[in-house]
Scaffold this active site. Structure first.
Site, PDB file in Angstrom:
ATOM      1  N   LYS A   1     -33.878  36.667  60.992  1.00 48.80           N
ATOM      2  CA  LYS A   1     -34.538  35.224  59.455  1.00 48.80           C
ATOM      3  C   LYS A   1     -34.084  34.094  60.336  1.00 48.80           C
ATOM      4  O   LYS A   1     -32.548  34.108  61.045  1.00 48.80           O
ATOM      5  CB  LYS A   1     -34.025  35.834  58.782  1.00 48.80           C
ATOM      6  CG  LYS A   1     -34.446  35.385  56.886  1.00 48.80           C
ATOM      7  CD  LYS A   1     -34.341  35.671  56.313  1.00 48.80           C
ATOM      8  CE  LYS A   1     -34.728  34.854  54.935  1.00 48.80           C
ATOM      9  NZ  LYS A   1     -33.953  35.841  53.721  1.00 48.80           N
TER      10      LYS A   1
HETATM   11  O1  G3P Z   1     -33.996  35.801  50.446  1.00 49.63           O
HETATM   12  C1  G3P Z   1     -34.473  34.074  49.801  1.00 49.63           C
HETATM   13  C2  G3P Z   1     -34.313  33.974  48.516  1.00 49.63           C
HETATM   14  O2  G3P Z   1     -35.451  35.028  48.205  1.00 49.63           O
HETATM   15  C3  G3P Z   1     -33.375  34.044  47.618  1.00 49.63           C
HETATM   16  O3  G3P Z   1     -33.735  33.756  45.939  1.00 49.63           O
HETATM   17  O4  G3P Z   1     -33.227  33.431  44.288  1.00 49.63           O
HETATM   18  O5  G3P Z   1     -31.211  32.910  45.672  1.00 49.63           O
HETATM   19  O6  G3P Z   1     -33.196  30.915  45.671  1.00 49.63           O
HETATM   20  P1  G3P Z   1     -32.838  32.937  45.172  1.00 49.63           P
END
Ligand code: G3P
Length: 217
Positions: free
Chosen positions: A85
């Site tokens: 990633k």
């Molecule tokens: O892994 C990336 C993403 O899914 C993060 O989510 O909730 O931290 O915006 P969030």
């Protein structure tokens, strides 16, 4: 639409995997930091639980292409299912190009525009991760981004898969499925909410009551 789980918490990964609903895992530096364990140790454990693509991100502090390439190669060597990633920057695109040419699957993350997704696809990314919830947070419709990327990839015959990320609730999941995302990466709490419905619970209670009334057990 397929499901990945978005966490580095191995107990949650195990629970979702046992349910049979997930076929991959995504992690990010914040999720790894939350577990307070070594990256390699957590990732190795995850690969022993889920037999599918596992995204491990390069260090958040690595910003140059060369550093990302070296780390990416190390991540890829952990297990054949590893996906590297990489954040969406110029240096990230350069690293994506090199790693993809070496047949390492790259997941370009922190995608907030259709053009970023298109560039990532052109640089050879196997996956792009548009962040739905974080756009909603700033009063922009995250789902519109998912729909745009789906259309653009279809028109361009691009094989890059769309992982809808930053999913915060079950409505996001339904919307992403309707928009045509290939995958939604979902926190365990959202998976749990998706399982439940009050009428299912009421139906089970009624069946149990009727069964007990007739058969007494
Ligand atoms: O892994 C990336 C993403 O899914 C993060 O989510 O909730 O931290 O915006 P969030």
């Amino acid at each position: 639409m397929r499901f990945f789980i978005d966490t580095a918490k191995v107990e949650d990964i195990r629970k979702a995997n046992d349910m049979g609903v997930i076929c991959g895992v995504t992690t990010n530096p914040s999720l790894i930091a939350k577990e307070g364990r070594k990256f390699e140790e957590v990732i190795a454990e995850i690969t022993s639980i889920v037999d599918g693509p596992i995204s491990g991100e390069v260090k958040a502090t690595t910003v140059d292409a060369e550093g990302m390439i070296n780390e990416g190669r190390a991540i890829a060597s952990i297990h054949p299912n590893m996906v590297v990633k990489i954040p969406m920057t110029v240096e990230g695109l350069k690293a994506c190009k090199v790693l993809s040419s070496e047949k390492t699957a790259v997941n370009m993350t922190l995608i907030f525009s259709a053009n970023q997704a298109l560039l990532a696809a052109r640089a050879g990314a196997a996956y792009v991760s548009p962040f739905l919830g974080r756009l909603d947070d700033i009063n922009q419709r995250g789902i519109d981004l998912i729909s745009e990327i789906v259309k653009i990839f279809e028109k361009g015959n691009l094989n890059t898969q769309i992982i809808a990320a930053s999913i915060r609730n079950p409505i996001h999941v339904t919307d992403c499925a309707l928009a045509g995302a290939d995958i939604a990466t979902v926190p365990y709490s959202v998976i749990e909410t998706m399982v439940k419905h009050p009428l299912t619970d009421a139906g089970i209670a009624k069946f149990q009551a009727d069964y007990r009334a007739a058969f007494g057990e």
